[in-house]
Structure formats: C-alpha cells, structure tokens
Enzyme design. Structure first.
Site, PDB file in Angstrom:
ATOM      1  N   PRO A   1       0.826  -1.213   0.000  1.00 59.07           N
ATOM      2  CA  PRO A   1       0.000   0.000   0.000  1.00 59.07           C
ATOM      3  C   PRO A   1       0.856   1.257   0.000  1.00 59.07           C
ATOM      4  O   PRO A   1       1.801   1.376   0.783  1.00 59.07           O
ATOM      5  CB  PRO A   1      -0.792  -0.137   1.310  1.00 59.07           C
ATOM      6  CG  PRO A   1      -0.831  -1.606   1.577  1.00 59.07           C
ATOM      7  CD  PRO A   1       0.486  -2.128   1.094  1.00 59.07           C
ATOM      8  N   GLU A   2       0.546   2.178  -0.900  1.00 59.78           N
ATOM      9  CA  GLU A   2       1.258   3.443  -0.970  1.00 59.78           C
ATOM     10  C   GLU A   2       0.335   4.548  -0.470  1.00 59.78           C
ATOM     11  O   GLU A   2      -0.765   4.280   0.017  1.00 59.78           O
ATOM     12  CB  GLU A   2       1.753   3.684  -2.392  1.00 59.78           C
ATOM     13  CG  GLU A   2       2.769   2.630  -2.845  1.00 59.78           C
ATOM     14  CD  GLU A   2       3.435   2.970  -4.161  1.00 59.78           C
ATOM     15  OE1 GLU A   2       3.293   4.112  -4.640  1.00 59.78           O
ATOM     16  OE2 GLU A   2       4.102   2.079  -4.725  1.00 59.78           O
TER      17      GLU A   2
END
Length: 270
Positions: free
Chosen positions: A2-3
C-alpha cells in the site's frame, strides 16, 4: 505494498466509524509485527478517538491520552467488521469500539505496525525526519529543485526518498515521471527548475487522482470495505513492459534501479 493513496483511502474509509467513538478493548493476537506491539497499546482502552490523520504511510489515531500509529506494511488492511465476526488467519489485532464495531487488522506478511506514544506524535522517531506531504503546502517544484542540487542519485530514487517527500512509492514515481516526461535514469541534480515544477505538479495530480479512484490494487491491497481500488486499470507505464505506450505506441521499457523495478517510455520521457 500500500502506498500513500491506498493509506489515505483506508483512512477516509474508516474515519466515520471511529471519530467520537470510545475504544472499549484492544485485542492483540500476534504482537510480532514489524516491531513488537507494545503493552502500552492498552492505553487506548477507555479513550475517545478525537482525530484520524495520516503522516506519510502512517495512520494516526489521536486520543486525549496519546496517539496510536498504524502502518499497513506490505500486505496489511484495516476493515470495519461486526463484533460477532470471528477472526480469520492473519487477523492480528482488533480495536473494539463502543458502537459494537471492530477495527480489524489483517496482514499475511506481518510487516505492518501498531505502536503507541504519549508524547507529541510529530517528534516520534519514525516521523520526525520525514519530508513534506506532497498534497500539502510546502511541497512544490521550487522545493524539489532546491533539494536536488548536487544530488547524484537518479531522479526516481530522489523523489522516492521519504526525507525529501513522503508517500511517492514505486508505482506513483513511475507514473509521475511519465506524466512529467522525465527519464527516470536522469541525475536529480542535473534537472532544471522548470522540469521540477512540472514534476511536482505531476506528483500531486497522480496521487490526487489515485485517491479519487480508490487507490491501486496490486496483489494484496483492498479497500476498508473489501472492494478493490481501480487506478490500476489506468496505469500508463507501471507493470507494462513491452506493451505499447498509450501516447506514442513505443514499447514500454523495464529496468532495475536500486533493486526496484522501473517502467518508462524511451520516447515520451527524456
């Protein structure tokens, strides 16, 4: 992993369920995450959630007694579930709410984190040296240009450095450089102010749009309600080696930079 858009999407999704809620219990099934979950996390019990903010890729749960720091790691997700729902494998901790809901953390790779601080959160060792947020005041092309002088690293590594700017992970670095027309192999210190102005705008545009589209689903990430993000359907270069550029039809090239994969168009980016 996840960014920033995925983390912000999660924060926005769970926020309505947490604000103003009292935490009635904390259940830790697996304390051995990226860092050991501290016993002090039980300080959350009896506290009311005042704010839910984000700093970089950390979700910050603010209470009168202190702040819980949550990191999703490489494969983590937070869901709002009913208190009667039995935990699955890899459901490592629950925050029980007075409403009867549970904030449940799922992480097959156990590289996330649940930490606690009673001190000012911005002085936490994991946060205090982070660069500016790319979607807030303080980040622009002039800032990037100034920070880049005398830097000999490639521009992609430069914008992925969390001490320079937070939250520009591999996916969005590739996409922003494509949008700005900058070759990811170029030396950061040799790029003009004008091109950094365009790159800063591209970073903001890409991240804002990805948040609007619900983040990018790659392998493990799902939104807080279990549905995927859809930005991956619109990626211009990331993961598209040998496929035609969506602008000029030239095959997208792939290379490795600092043990990270990079995709770019050799014609559109220079």
């Amino acid at each position: 992993m996840p960014e920033l858009p995925e983390v912000e999407t999660t924060r926005c999704g769970i926020e309505p369920y947490l604000l103003g809620q009292t935490i009635t219990g904390v259940t830790v099934r697996q304390p051995r995450l990226r860092w050991e979950v501290p016993d002090s996390i039980q300080s959350l019990v009896g506290q009311t959630v005042q704010q839910l903010t984000r700093r970089g890729k950390y979700i910050l749960l603010h209470t009168p007694a202190g702040v819980a720091l949550i990191h999703l790691g490489m494969s983590g997700s937070l869901r709002i579930v009913d208190a009667t729902l039995l935990p699955r494998k890899h459901d490592h901790f629950d925050l029980l709410l007075a409403s009867g809901n549970i904030v449940r953390y799922h992480d097959p790779r156990r590289f996330g984190a649940l930490l606690w601080t009673a001190d000012p959160v911005q002085q936490h060792p994991l946060l205090r040296e982070l660069g500016p947020e790319p979607l807030e005041a303080g980040f622009d092309g002039d800032y990037l240009f100034t920070q880049s002088r005398s830097r000999t690293v490639n521009v992609k590594a430069f914008i992925m450095n969390a001490h320079i700017v937070v939250g520009v992970g591999n996916i969005y670095a590739c996409e922003a450089l494509f949008l700005a027309g900058i070759d990811p192999r170029r030396v950061a210190g040799r790029i003009s102010r004008e091109r950094y102005l365009k790159l800063a705008n591209s970073i903001r545009e890409i991240l804002t749009y990805a948040i609007e589209r619900g983040g990018t689903t790659l392998r493990d990430f799902v939104r807080e309600d279990g549905s995927p993000g859809y930005f991956q359907l619109e990626l211009k270069v990331y993961g598209r080696a040998d496929e035609p550029c969506r602008v000029c039809q030239t095959p997208i090239r792939h290379l490795t930079q600092g043990q990270r994969s990079t995709w770019f168009c050799p014609v559109c980016q220079h």
